[in-house]
Design a protein around this motif. Structure first.
Motif, PDB file in Angstrom:
ATOM      1  N   LYS A 148       5.694 -17.151   9.535  1.00 61.89           N
ATOM      2  CA  LYS A 148       5.870 -16.762   8.123  1.00 61.89           C
ATOM      3  C   LYS A 148       7.319 -16.447   7.805  1.00 61.89           C
ATOM      4  O   LYS A 148       7.849 -16.862   6.787  1.00 61.89           O
ATOM      5  CB  LYS A 148       5.109 -15.468   7.750  1.00 61.89           C
ATOM      6  CG  LYS A 148       3.698 -15.375   8.087  1.00 61.89           C
ATOM      7  CD  LYS A 148       3.117 -14.075   7.546  1.00 61.89           C
ATOM      8  CE  LYS A 148       3.614 -12.814   8.238  1.00 61.89           C
ATOM      9  NZ  LYS A 148       3.244 -12.673   9.626  1.00 61.89           N
TER      10      LYS A 148
ATOM     11  N   THR B 112       7.989  -7.797   4.417  1.00 67.86           N
ATOM     12  CA  THR B 112       7.325  -6.524   4.131  1.00 67.86           C
ATOM     13  C   THR B 112       6.867  -5.797   5.401  1.00 67.86           C
ATOM     14  O   THR B 112       6.621  -4.597   5.361  1.00 67.86           O
ATOM     15  CB  THR B 112       6.131  -6.699   3.173  1.00 67.86           C
ATOM     16  OG1 THR B 112       5.132  -7.507   3.804  1.00 67.86           O
ATOM     17  CG2 THR B 112       6.559  -7.335   1.873  1.00 67.86           C
TER      18      THR B 112
ATOM     19  N   ARG C 223       7.295  -0.861   9.418  1.00 65.74           N
ATOM     20  CA  ARG C 223       8.057  -0.476  10.612  1.00 65.74           C
ATOM     21  C   ARG C 223       8.985   0.709  10.298  1.00 65.74           C
ATOM     22  O   ARG C 223       9.098   1.650  11.089  1.00 65.74           O
ATOM     23  CB  ARG C 223       8.876  -1.678  11.113  1.00 65.74           C
ATOM     24  CG  ARG C 223       8.005  -2.778  11.658  1.00 65.74           C
ATOM     25  CD  ARG C 223       8.765  -4.056  11.972  1.00 65.74           C
ATOM     26  NE  ARG C 223       7.845  -5.025  12.549  1.00 65.74           N
ATOM     27  CZ  ARG C 223       7.477  -5.027  13.835  1.00 65.74           C
ATOM     28  NH1 ARG C 223       8.020  -4.176  14.680  1.00 65.74           N
ATOM     29  NH2 ARG C 223       6.604  -5.903  14.277  1.00 65.74           N
TER      30      ARG C 223
ATOM     31  N   ARG D 191      12.125  -3.042  15.711  1.00 65.45           N
ATOM     32  CA  ARG D 191      11.269  -3.928  16.507  1.00 65.45           C
ATOM     33  C   ARG D 191      11.187  -3.422  17.928  1.00 65.45           C
ATOM     34  O   ARG D 191      12.017  -2.645  18.354  1.00 65.45           O
ATOM     35  CB  ARG D 191      11.809  -5.361  16.494  1.00 65.45           C
ATOM     36  CG  ARG D 191      11.838  -5.904  15.079  1.00 65.45           C
ATOM     37  CD  ARG D 191      12.014  -7.398  15.010  1.00 65.45           C
ATOM     38  NE  ARG D 191      12.155  -7.787  13.611  1.00 65.45           N
ATOM     39  CZ  ARG D 191      11.150  -8.011  12.787  1.00 65.45           C
ATOM     40  NH1 ARG D 191       9.908  -7.941  13.219  1.00 65.45           N
ATOM     41  NH2 ARG D 191      11.368  -8.325  11.532  1.00 65.45           N
TER      42      ARG D 191
ATOM     43  N   ALA E 271       4.108   0.991  13.376  1.00 67.53           N
ATOM     44  CA  ALA E 271       3.918   0.203  12.146  1.00 67.53           C
ATOM     45  C   ALA E 271       2.440  -0.097  11.943  1.00 67.53           C
ATOM     46  O   ALA E 271       1.902   0.044  10.842  1.00 67.53           O
ATOM     47  CB  ALA E 271       4.714  -1.099  12.232  1.00 67.53           C
ATOM     48  N   SER E 272       1.786  -0.481  13.013  1.00 67.22           N
ATOM     49  CA  SER E 272       0.371  -0.826  12.902  1.00 67.22           C
ATOM     50  C   SER E 272      -0.457   0.412  12.523  1.00 67.22           C
ATOM     51  O   SER E 272      -1.392   0.321  11.732  1.00 67.22           O
ATOM     52  CB  SER E 272      -0.054  -1.423  14.244  1.00 67.22           C
ATOM     53  OG  SER E 272      -1.397  -1.658  14.268  1.00 67.22           O
TER      54      SER E 272
ATOM     55  N   ALA F  51       0.166   1.306   8.834  1.00 72.32           N
ATOM     56  CA  ALA F  51      -0.323   0.258   7.927  1.00 72.32           C
ATOM     57  C   ALA F  51      -1.788   0.426   7.560  1.00 72.32           C
ATOM     58  O   ALA F  51      -2.249  -0.151   6.585  1.00 72.32           O
ATOM     59  CB  ALA F  51      -0.095  -1.119   8.545  1.00 72.32           C
TER      60      ALA F  51
ATOM     61  N   ARG G 230       0.049   2.533   2.014  1.00 74.30           N
ATOM     62  CA  ARG G 230      -0.023   1.237   1.340  1.00 74.30           C
ATOM     63  C   ARG G 230       0.216   1.408  -0.162  1.00 74.30           C
ATOM     64  O   ARG G 230       0.887   0.587  -0.786  1.00 74.30           O
ATOM     65  CB  ARG G 230      -1.350   0.533   1.619  1.00 74.30           C
ATOM     66  CG  ARG G 230      -1.622   0.326   3.098  1.00 74.30           C
ATOM     67  CD  ARG G 230      -2.603  -0.789   3.355  1.00 74.30           C
ATOM     68  NE  ARG G 230      -1.990  -2.078   3.130  1.00 74.30           N
ATOM     69  CZ  ARG G 230      -1.379  -2.818   4.063  1.00 74.30           C
ATOM     70  NH1 ARG G 230      -1.323  -2.405   5.315  1.00 74.30           N
ATOM     71  NH2 ARG G 230      -0.830  -3.964   3.758  1.00 74.30           N
TER      72      ARG G 230
ATOM     73  N   GLY H 177       4.032 -11.154   4.400  1.00 77.35           N
ATOM     74  CA  GLY H 177       3.294  -9.982   4.901  1.00 77.35           C
ATOM     75  C   GLY H 177       1.853 -10.316   5.195  1.00 77.35           C
ATOM     76  O   GLY H 177       1.558 -11.403   5.718  1.00 77.35           O
ATOM     77  N   ARG H 178       0.968  -9.369   4.855  1.00 73.77           N
ATOM     78  CA  ARG H 178      -0.462  -9.573   5.136  1.00 73.77           C
ATOM     79  C   ARG H 178      -1.295  -9.566   3.855  1.00 73.77           C
ATOM     80  O   ARG H 178      -2.388 -10.097   3.832  1.00 73.77           O
ATOM     81  CB  ARG H 178      -1.002  -8.447   6.042  1.00 73.77           C
ATOM     82  CG  ARG H 178      -0.257  -8.214   7.336  1.00 73.77           C
ATOM     83  CD  ARG H 178      -0.443  -9.394   8.281  1.00 73.77           C
ATOM     84  NE  ARG H 178       0.014  -9.099   9.635  1.00 73.77           N
ATOM     85  CZ  ARG H 178       1.279  -9.085  10.008  1.00 73.77           C
ATOM     86  NH1 ARG H 178       2.231  -9.337   9.146  1.00 73.77           N
ATOM     87  NH2 ARG H 178       1.597  -8.819  11.276  1.00 73.77           N
ATOM     88  N   ASP H 179      -0.784  -8.914   2.795  1.00 73.16           N
ATOM     89  CA  ASP H 179      -1.585  -8.720   1.580  1.00 73.16           C
ATOM     90  C   ASP H 179      -0.796  -9.036   0.317  1.00 73.16           C
ATOM     91  O   ASP H 179      -1.078  -8.513  -0.737  1.00 73.16           O
ATOM     92  CB  ASP H 179      -2.060  -7.261   1.527  1.00 73.16           C
ATOM     93  CG  ASP H 179      -0.890  -6.281   1.442  1.00 73.16           C
ATOM     94  OD1 ASP H 179       0.260  -6.682   1.722  1.00 73.16           O
ATOM     95  OD2 ASP H 179      -1.115  -5.115   1.078  1.00 73.16           O
TER      96      ASP H 179
ATOM     97  N   ARG I 173      -3.469  -6.918  17.589  1.00 79.43           N
ATOM     98  CA  ARG I 173      -2.902  -6.727  16.237  1.00 79.43           C
ATOM     99  C   ARG I 173      -3.696  -7.525  15.204  1.00 79.43           C
ATOM    100  O   ARG I 173      -3.949  -7.052  14.100  1.00 79.43           O
ATOM    101  CB  ARG I 173      -1.428  -7.122  16.226  1.00 79.43           C
ATOM    102  CG  ARG I 173      -0.591  -6.106  16.991  1.00 79.43           C
ATOM    103  CD  ARG I 173       0.659  -5.776  16.249  1.00 79.43           C
ATOM    104  NE  ARG I 173       1.718  -6.684  16.586  1.00 79.43           N
ATOM    105  CZ  ARG I 173       2.680  -7.021  15.734  1.00 79.43           C
ATOM    106  NH1 ARG I 173       2.680  -6.591  14.507  1.00 79.43           N
ATOM    107  NH2 ARG I 173       3.637  -7.806  16.123  1.00 79.43           N
TER     108      ARG I 173
ATOM    109  N   ASP J 107      -5.422  -5.789  12.043  1.00 83.10           N
ATOM    110  CA  ASP J 107      -5.052  -6.226  10.682  1.00 83.10           C
ATOM    111  C   ASP J 107      -6.280  -6.732   9.913  1.00 83.10           C
ATOM    112  O   ASP J 107      -6.406  -6.489   8.719  1.00 83.10           O
ATOM    113  CB  ASP J 107      -4.030  -7.373  10.734  1.00 83.10           C
ATOM    114  CG  ASP J 107      -2.630  -6.899  11.087  1.00 83.10           C
ATOM    115  OD1 ASP J 107      -2.365  -5.684  10.968  1.00 83.10           O
ATOM    116  OD2 ASP J 107      -1.807  -7.733  11.493  1.00 83.10           O
TER     117      ASP J 107
ATOM    118  N   ARG K 201      -9.093  -3.563   9.317  1.00 77.03           N
ATOM    119  CA  ARG K 201      -8.841  -2.287   8.650  1.00 77.03           C
ATOM    120  C   ARG K 201      -9.434  -2.320   7.232  1.00 77.03           C
ATOM    121  O   ARG K 201      -9.549  -3.397   6.617  1.00 77.03           O
ATOM    122  CB  ARG K 201      -7.358  -1.946   8.648  1.00 77.03           C
ATOM    123  CG  ARG K 201      -6.560  -2.832   7.776  1.00 77.03           C
ATOM    124  CD  ARG K 201      -5.136  -2.356   7.569  1.00 77.03           C
ATOM    125  NE  ARG K 201      -4.474  -3.385   6.830  1.00 77.03           N
ATOM    126  CZ  ARG K 201      -3.428  -4.089   7.246  1.00 77.03           C
ATOM    127  NH1 ARG K 201      -2.867  -3.831   8.380  1.00 77.03           N
ATOM    128  NH2 ARG K 201      -2.934  -5.049   6.506  1.00 77.03           N
TER     129      ARG K 201
END
Ligand code: DC
Length: 216
Positions: free
Chosen positions: A13, A31, A36, A73, A81-82, A85, A91, A111-113, A162, A166, A169
């Protein structure tokens, strides 16, 4: 213009988003760095990233400069971060941050969302995936390039864990938006993915005559 790019870790990504942003002259926001940086703020204050009160406060206080830190990182930052999140207050605070960023001059965000929650009306949405094996090999190479020798099995197990966190959740789980273009990079290198994505963007922005349109 808003371009939303979502998908699991190490699917490509970031590379794709950065190249699209550069080519279209749009600002780019990774994002994941927000989560992080929030995790880092909590760790720096000696707190537990799973603590919703501390983590939410850290997200509310986040500044753009926090994203420039060099320690976002690696093991502890990944875990923190996880953890942050999955906290709804975090959020919610980061939602405002991301919408402000995008509404200034448009943006490419990954990102994821992004396509599901942050910018549900984005001009174009990509959901970038790759097989666990392909992502494991990529992440392993990235770590090696940073001087970290982590066994392949450990990298694979970490990515699988992860993915699971992700996707499962309750707050904004990872899933493709209904109108996202699905992009599997298992067999595509970064150049091919970029060329294909730009062709799709061009088609979306310049749709040309529709079937049935009368010639002028
Ligand atoms: O993409 P990344 O690995 O830098 O993301 C770090 C963490 O933040 C990861 O656990 C997923 C989470 N994340 C999220 O929940 N929503 C986003 N928009 C971006 C990242």
């Amino acid at each position: 213009m808003i371009i939303a790019i979502d998908g699991p870790a190490a699917a490509g990504k970031g590379t794709l988003a950065r190249r699209i942003a550069q080519s279209l002259g749009l600002p780019y926001l990774d994002t994941g760095l927000l989560y992080r940086a929030v995790g880092r703020r909590v760790l720096d204050a000696g707190g537990n990233p799973a603590d919703p009160i501390m983590a939410t406060k850290a997200a509310e206080d986040l500044q753009e400069e926090d994203l420039d830190r060099s320690d976002l990182r690696g093991g502890p930052a990944d875990k923190a971060a996880s953890q942050v999140a999955s906290i709804p207050g975090v959020r919610a605070a980061l939602l405002a941050f991301q919408r402000q960023f995008g509404s200034r001059n448009g943006a490419v965000l990954d990102g994821r969302d992004i396509g599901t929650i942050i910018f549900p009306h984005a001009d174009i949405k990509f959901f970038v995936t790759a097989s666990l094996e392909a992502r494991t090999i990529r992440r392993h190479a990235e770590l090696l390039a940073r001087g970290e020798t982590v066994p392949l099995d450990v990298v694979r197990a970490d990515l699988a864990a992860r993915d699971d966190a992700d996707a499962k959740r309750i707050a904004a789980p990872l899933k493709p938006a209904r109108d996202a273009v699905m992009f599997d990079t298992s067999w595509l290198d970064a150049d091919a993915a970029f060329v294909e994505a730009m062709a799709l963007i061009d088609k979306r922005l310049n749709p040309g005559p529709r079937q049935g349109d009368l010639p002028a």
